[in-house]
Scaffold this active site. Structure first.
Site, short mmCIF file in Angstrom:
data_model
loop_
_atom_site.label_atom_id
_atom_site.label_comp_id
_atom_site.label_asym_id
_atom_site.label_seq_id
_atom_site.Cartn_x
_atom_site.Cartn_y
_atom_site.Cartn_z
N CYS A 172 0.83 -1.21 0.00
CA CYS A 172 0.00 0.00 0.00
C CYS A 172 0.87 1.26 0.00
O CYS A 172 1.49 1.58 -1.01
CB CYS A 172 -0.97 -0.02 1.17
N HIS A 210 -3.67 -5.48 1.39
CA HIS A 210 -3.48 -5.82 2.80
C HIS A 210 -4.00 -7.23 3.02
O HIS A 210 -4.93 -7.67 2.36
CB HIS A 210 -4.25 -4.85 3.69
#
Length: 484
Positions: A329, A427
């Site tokens: 991310c 994630h």
């Protein structure tokens, strides 16, 4: 319909854990129950079934209820992006970034969202199990409170007060908190739970008797300290590890000021063949097999801190010696050429140079990408699942060699031509046993043991319910929950 609220004398007193435990305990008895946290301040979040984001603690509590996470379970989420400000998320979607003074004025609007969510949940479920935030006795936060007694007063619900005896001063915490509440708030506290006790309960009994006599309120039970209980942390980093044996893979995670979703690394902490170290300020990055750059709520600010600490040079040295590197991310964004924040979403508007390991750039945009996703990890063509929470839109030639092929037809992330560096927006990619094993093999671990992280989490939720049954006054709890 019944609402019961768990409040704590301090942060990390055990509110999240107790709510999780009570949710599964009620579910075992065939009682429909749903978790709820009016306001949460955390950088660990989860994507919900209705396409928003909530605190990860509420997602775990939803699992305890065997429900899909929903934005009504945590209608107000605050994600700090500086020491004085935070992104404000209402019903799963960001509405603005505010400093503390502006948010104080906004609380009346936030309270409307809280009450609307609670009304929907209480109409659908027999029991709403509520978690407070921090402490109800913070004098400076009591005006306009929506997280603790302000909410409890608004919906007229009973409260259990929990305190952590492991930190010391448990009787002062409980009595002092009660003393700082108004008479009507004191009246709605129906009992105490003492958490994380070590030793012989007989030695504690005189204190419990004194507490009940002093306050006129019952002690509902004392929960023992459980050293090997692993639930996802709401915010603070949990560095505990499972026991290691034999050849281990050394994994380093640099802890930057606005690290987010560090729960990504819980499966690695619990893996018997992984030695995971979180490296903080003032610590050099040691020799390792794998470095992982985590998510960030302030990518440009954290990138500047990474350079200030000399970690960019350590990463370059790590790669020269053949080590592997993953960016997740915000970490993905740092690995590119540039990060642009033209709207000032995470601080002052502007641009920053990335580490330049991939030929792509990222522009932060107002609308977040919020998705639960599944696909194939291209390293070994194994299934992978996770979730995306990011404001950045990344583009560039490096994305033509993606790390993941998603089931919806999109590609995610990048894999370097030499195979040393992997970047992804996903994630949770270590939660699946096959994707975790593939990544560990890629990083250099042979004969990887397969662990079922989701089964471990489910096991610990069951253990929590066992503790409720064994150590708490279940008859009084049933009464408070309106359960016959």
């Amino acid at each position: 319909m019944t609402t019961l609220m768990v409040q704590g004398t301090t942060s990390d007193a055990g509110k999240s854990t107790l709510v999780t435990a009570l949710c599964r305990w009620l579910l075992r008895q065939g009682v429909g129950v749903v978790p709820f946290k009016p306001q949460n301040m955390a950088l660990n979040s989860a994507v919900t079934a209705d396409g928003g984001e909530i605190g990860r603690a509420q997602a775990v509590q939803a699992q305890a209820c065997r429900l899909e996470p929903h934005t009504d379970m945590n209608p107000v989420l605050l994600k700090p992006n500086s020491d004085t400000g935070a992104q404000v998320i209402i019903h799963g979607h960001a509405v603005a970034s505010m400093n503390a003074v502006a948010y104080h004025d906004y609380k009346a609007i936030a309270m409307q969202a809280v009450l609307a969510s609670h009304q929907r949940l209480s109409a659908a479920w027999p029991v709403v199990m509520v978690e407070g935030a921090g402490s109800p006795a913070e004098i400076n936060l009591r005006a306009g409170d929506i997280a603790n007694m302000g909410f409890a007063e608004a919906v007229d619900c009973p409260v259990i007060l929990v305190a952590d005896i492991n930190r010391g001063g448990v009787f002062a915490h409980l009595v002092g908190t009660l003393e700082l509440l108004s008479p009507s708030e004191q009246a709605r506290v129906k009992g105490f739970v003492i958490n994380r006790f070590r030793g012989d309960i007989a030695l504690l009994q005189p204190g419990l008797d004194w507490l009940e006599q002093r306050t006129g309120k019952p002690v509902l039970g004392v929960l023992p300290y459980v050293s090997d209980l692993h639930l996802e942390a709401e915010d603070g980093i949990d560095a505990r590890q499972a026991a290691k044996a034999g050849r281990v893979l050394k994994v380093i995670v640099p802890v930057l000021p606005r690290i987010s979703n560090h729960t990504d690394f819980d499966p690695l902490r619990l893996h018997p063949q992984v030695d995971l170290q979180f490296i903080g300020p003032g610590q050099p990055i040691p020799a390792a097999d794998l470095i992982i750059l985590p998510g960030s709520k302030s990518v440009r600010g954290d990138l500047a801190q990474l350079r200030e600490r000399g970690w960019d040079k350590a990463i370059a040295r790590h790669l020269r010696y053949g080590g592997k590197l993953i960016g997740i991310c915000g970490g993905l964004q740092m690995l590119g050429r540039e990060v642009h924040d033209p709207l000032g979403l995470e601080g002052a508007a502007g641009s920053s140079s990335g580490l330049g390991l991939f030929d792509y750039s990222t522009v932060l945009e107002a609308d977040k990408q919020l998705r639960n996703v599944a696909g194939t990890l291209n390293l070994e063509a194994v299934p992978v699942a996770g979730y995306e929470i990011h404001a950045g839109v990344t583009s560039g030639p490096a994305l033509e060699q993606p790390a993941v092929q998603l089931a919806d037809g999109r590609c995610d992330g990048a894999l370097s031509a030499d195979g040393q560096v992997l970047a992804t927006y996903l994630h949770g990619l270590f939660e699946g046993s096959q994707s975790c094993a593939a990544l560990l093999r890629w990083a250099g671990l042979e004969d990887v043991q397969s662990i079922d992280y989701l089964a471990l989490r489910e096991r610990d939720i069951e253990r929590l319910a066992d503790l409720v049954e064994k150590h708490l006054d279940t008859a009084r709890l049933r009464q408070l929950c309106g359960v016959a």
